[in-house]
Design a protein around this motif. Structure first.
Motif, short mmCIF file in Angstrom:
data_model
loop_
_atom_site.label_atom_id
_atom_site.label_comp_id
_atom_site.label_asym_id
_atom_site.label_seq_id
_atom_site.Cartn_x
_atom_site.Cartn_y
_atom_site.Cartn_z
N ASP A 83 3.40 -0.29 38.26
CA ASP A 83 3.72 0.55 37.10
C ASP A 83 5.23 0.50 36.88
O ASP A 83 6.00 1.10 37.62
N ALA A 85 6.93 1.89 34.69
CA ALA A 85 7.52 3.15 34.23
C ALA A 85 8.35 3.80 35.32
O ALA A 85 9.30 4.55 35.04
N SER A 108 2.77 -0.34 32.12
CA SER A 108 3.65 0.83 32.01
C SER A 108 2.81 2.01 31.57
O SER A 108 2.20 1.98 30.48
N SER A 109 2.74 3.05 32.38
CA SER A 109 1.94 4.22 32.06
C SER A 109 2.52 5.00 30.90
O SER A 109 1.83 5.81 30.27
N THR A 110 3.81 4.77 30.58
CA THR A 110 4.45 5.46 29.45
C THR A 110 4.58 4.57 28.23
O THR A 110 5.04 5.01 27.19
N LEU A 112 6.65 2.21 28.07
CA LEU A 112 8.03 1.71 28.07
C LEU A 112 8.24 0.81 29.28
O LEU A 112 8.02 1.23 30.42
#
Length: 625
Positions: A83, A85, A108-110, A112
């Motif tokens: 991940d 993020a 990316s969990s966000t 971004l």
């Protein structure tokens, strides 16, 4: 897996790091398993300023300047997917190393991905596929170095946007094309070896300024592209193990081995001012002479033309290559005699290895050979040489072993090489062709004159060659006896004198050679008892066959002048054993003598203080040596 962040230069200051960066480092530390020496991070939750953490350096602004904590993915915790993020707060990150793991991909969990300032990214030795890496890598517009070798990649289109790349290593993948790479005009180093690339190469390099190119071990065919020939700044070019049918130009390093090259070696390759130091053209279908006329390779160190169809004589132009260390023309069709200039002490002074096996050379072994003081591997086997072996070979390697210089086998293979290159070559010893490289090759001293028409006696001085490990004189017409001087060859591992006309006994002094593992004297005219001590009981019976007058345990033949067969006393003799030979009387005498001598020595030491002191000093000296 190591992670490093390098920011723009600035003096270290006392400002605290950003809270977001400290949080990111804590999350990294929680998600990844680290070596024991970095457990000191586990107790830092009460220190908000990550600039004070071990192995974290910050600049005057309080931004993380260097983070060198090695990280290892804890298998199963994040299912092989990273991940990104977590890394997003580290906006100034310049270098990221996630190599040698089991990473399958990134997300990316966000939403971004960040890391826009990454300049060096190392992802080698993982399980990355194209889909697993594309979304992360394709937008790194500042990247200059990408190592993604040793993965499962198949395509290159996704890499076309990385126009800032200068160094790219995609070797050891499953690439079948290189279309995306052709747009990377800033590349200086490109490594694509050990893939399955079969096309897309021609015309790909015409706008590049490559200094290093390795596309060896692929499926490339046809002529070598003109764009490769016109790489004006190339210093290291490796095209071996493909199916090319053309030739290349002047370089420092040129390896075109194991292809299908035909015709003669072009003059443009060897003419002045050639910068070639390595010219490897072995295992092709080259014809013509060893070198074109007027060749001038002043910097040549390694010339390998083995397994071609070269003809003619050894060209005198080789004398201009005064730095030459290795000359390999094995298995060609060279004719004529061995020239004296090859061993001139004023010209080819650095020559260490000469391999002439399997040609049509005639004449004798030149007496001037003994002037080549640095030579330590000589292979003249499978030729038509005649005459006597020069009786001066003890001088051949004396200088090398009195002042060894490790300048041959552990050199960097090209000015841009990241790893050490070890020269390797097949050497026939102990009756088997074995691959030697690195230190074993550097320390190997061998002479092979087998399969010729040499006559005369074996020179006694051959027993004094320093460090000699292998000597093969088999299949000649040598006569005389086996020199006792071989007892001085304490490093000798293989001695093959088979298929000659050697007579006399096998010297018992050879039992002192503890390293000897092969001693082949089959099919000679030897006589007498085969020694049964030292290494001789380990030798195969076939090593002595074809010598009708040999006897002893090794050939399972009773010696006529002895009453013993295979070391056992005959039954008749044992029946007539004298009473004084009784084992009881014998051992009684031994133990009685020992006891008398022991207690007599103790008594003298007890009563004579001066002698006792000298005795213990002598014993103490022996223990400390």
């Amino acid at each position: 897996m190591a992670l490093a962040a390098i920011l723009s230069s600035g003096p270290a200051g006392a400002a605290a790091c950003l809270a977001a960066e400290a949080t990111a480092l804590r999350r990294l530390n929680a998600l990844y398993r680290t070596p024991a020496e970095f457990d000191d991070w586990d107790d830092l939750t009460g220190l908000p300023d990550c600039c004070s953490w071990p192995r974290v350096t910050c600049d005057a602004r309080g931004r993380v300047e260097l983070f060198d904590k090695p990280l290892f993915i804890e298998v199963g915790r994040i299912d092989g997917v990273v991940d990104l993020a977590i890394l997003a707060p580290l906006t100034e990150l310049r270098e990221l190393d996630l190599s040698f793991n089991r990473i399958n991909g990134f997300y990316s969990s966000t939403g971004l991905y960040g890391l826009q300032k990454i300049e060096k990214l190392h992802l080698h030795r993982n399980n990355l596929s194209d889909n697993g890496v594309i979304e992360f890598v394709r937008n790194l517009t500042s990247i200059t170095e990408l190592r993604i070798d040793g993965n499962q990649l198949r395509t290159t289109d996704w890499i076309a946007n990385l126009t800032t790349l200068e160094t790219l290593d995609m070797s050891y993948n499953h690439l079948q094309e290189m279309n995306g790479i052709c747009h990377l005009n800033r590349l200086k180093s490109l490594k694509l070896q050990m893939n399955g690339i079969g096309d897309g190469v021609v015309g790909c390099f015409h706008n590049m300024k490559l200094q290093e190119l390795d596309i060896s071990n692929n499926l490339l065919t046809g002529n070598i592209g003109q764009d490769i020939l016109n790489l004006s700044e190339i210093q290291s070019l490796q095209l071996g193990y493909n199916h090319f049918t053309g030739h290349s130009k002047v370089l420092e390093i040129l390896d075109l081995s194991n292809n299908r090259l035909e015709g003669v070696i072009p003059e443009s390759l060897t003419a002045f001012p050639s910068a070639l130091s390595y010219l490897i053209l072995s295992d092709n279908d080259l014809q013509g002479g060893v070198l074109p006329k007027d060749s001038a390779m002043f910097h040549l160190r390694h010339l390998d033309l083995e397994n071609n169809h070269l003809t003619g004589h050894l060209p005198p132009e080789l004398t201009m290559s005064t730095e030459l260390l290795i000359l390999n023309v094995n298995n060609n069709m060279l004719s004529g005699t061995i020239p004296n200039w090859l061993f001139s002490p004023t010209e080819l002074q650095e020559l260490r290895i000469i391999l002439f096996k399997g040609n049509h050379l005639k004449g004798s072994v030149p007496d001037r050979w003994c002037s080549s003081r640095n030579l330590h591997i000589l292979d003249l086997s499978y030729n038509s040489l005649s005459g006597n072996i020069p009786d001066c070979l003890s001088d051949l390697v004396g200088v090398y072993f009195s002042n060894p210089r490790k300048i041959i086998f552990n050199e960097s293979y090209g000015p841009l090489a990241k790893q050490s290159h070890e020269d390797s070559m097949n050497i026939t010893t102990k009756g088997t062709s074995m691959l030697y490289k690195g230190l074993p090759l550097e320390l190997f001293i061998g002479i092979d004159f087998s399969m010729n028409n040499l006559t005369g006696n074996i020179p006694p001085n051959m027993g004094f060659v320093p460090g000699l490990k292998s000597l093969n004189l088999s299949f000649n017409h040598l006569r005389g006896t086996i020199p006792e001087t071989f007892q001085n060859s304490l490093t000798l591992e293989s001695l093959d004198l088979s298929y000659n006309y050697i007579n006399g006994n096998i010297p018992s002094e050879l039992t002192q050679l503890c390293s000897l593992s092969v001693f082949n004297v089959a099919h000679n005219n030897l006589s007498g008892e085969v020694p049964s001590e030292g290494q001789f009981p380990t030798f195969d019976k076939s090593f002595f066959e074809g010598n009708q007058d040999l006897c002893g345990q090794a050939v399972e033949k009773k010696c006529p002048a002895s009453n013993k067969s295979f070391g056992f006393i005959s039954g008749e003799s044992s029946m007539k054993m004298d009473t004084m030979d009784s084992p009881i009387i014998y051992w009684s005498f031994i133990f009685g003598s020992f006891a008398t001598g022991f207690w007599a020595t103790i008594a003298v030491l007890v009563w004579n203080a001066s002698l006792r002191e000298k005795w213990f000093n002598a014993v103490d000296h022996l223990i400390t040596c």
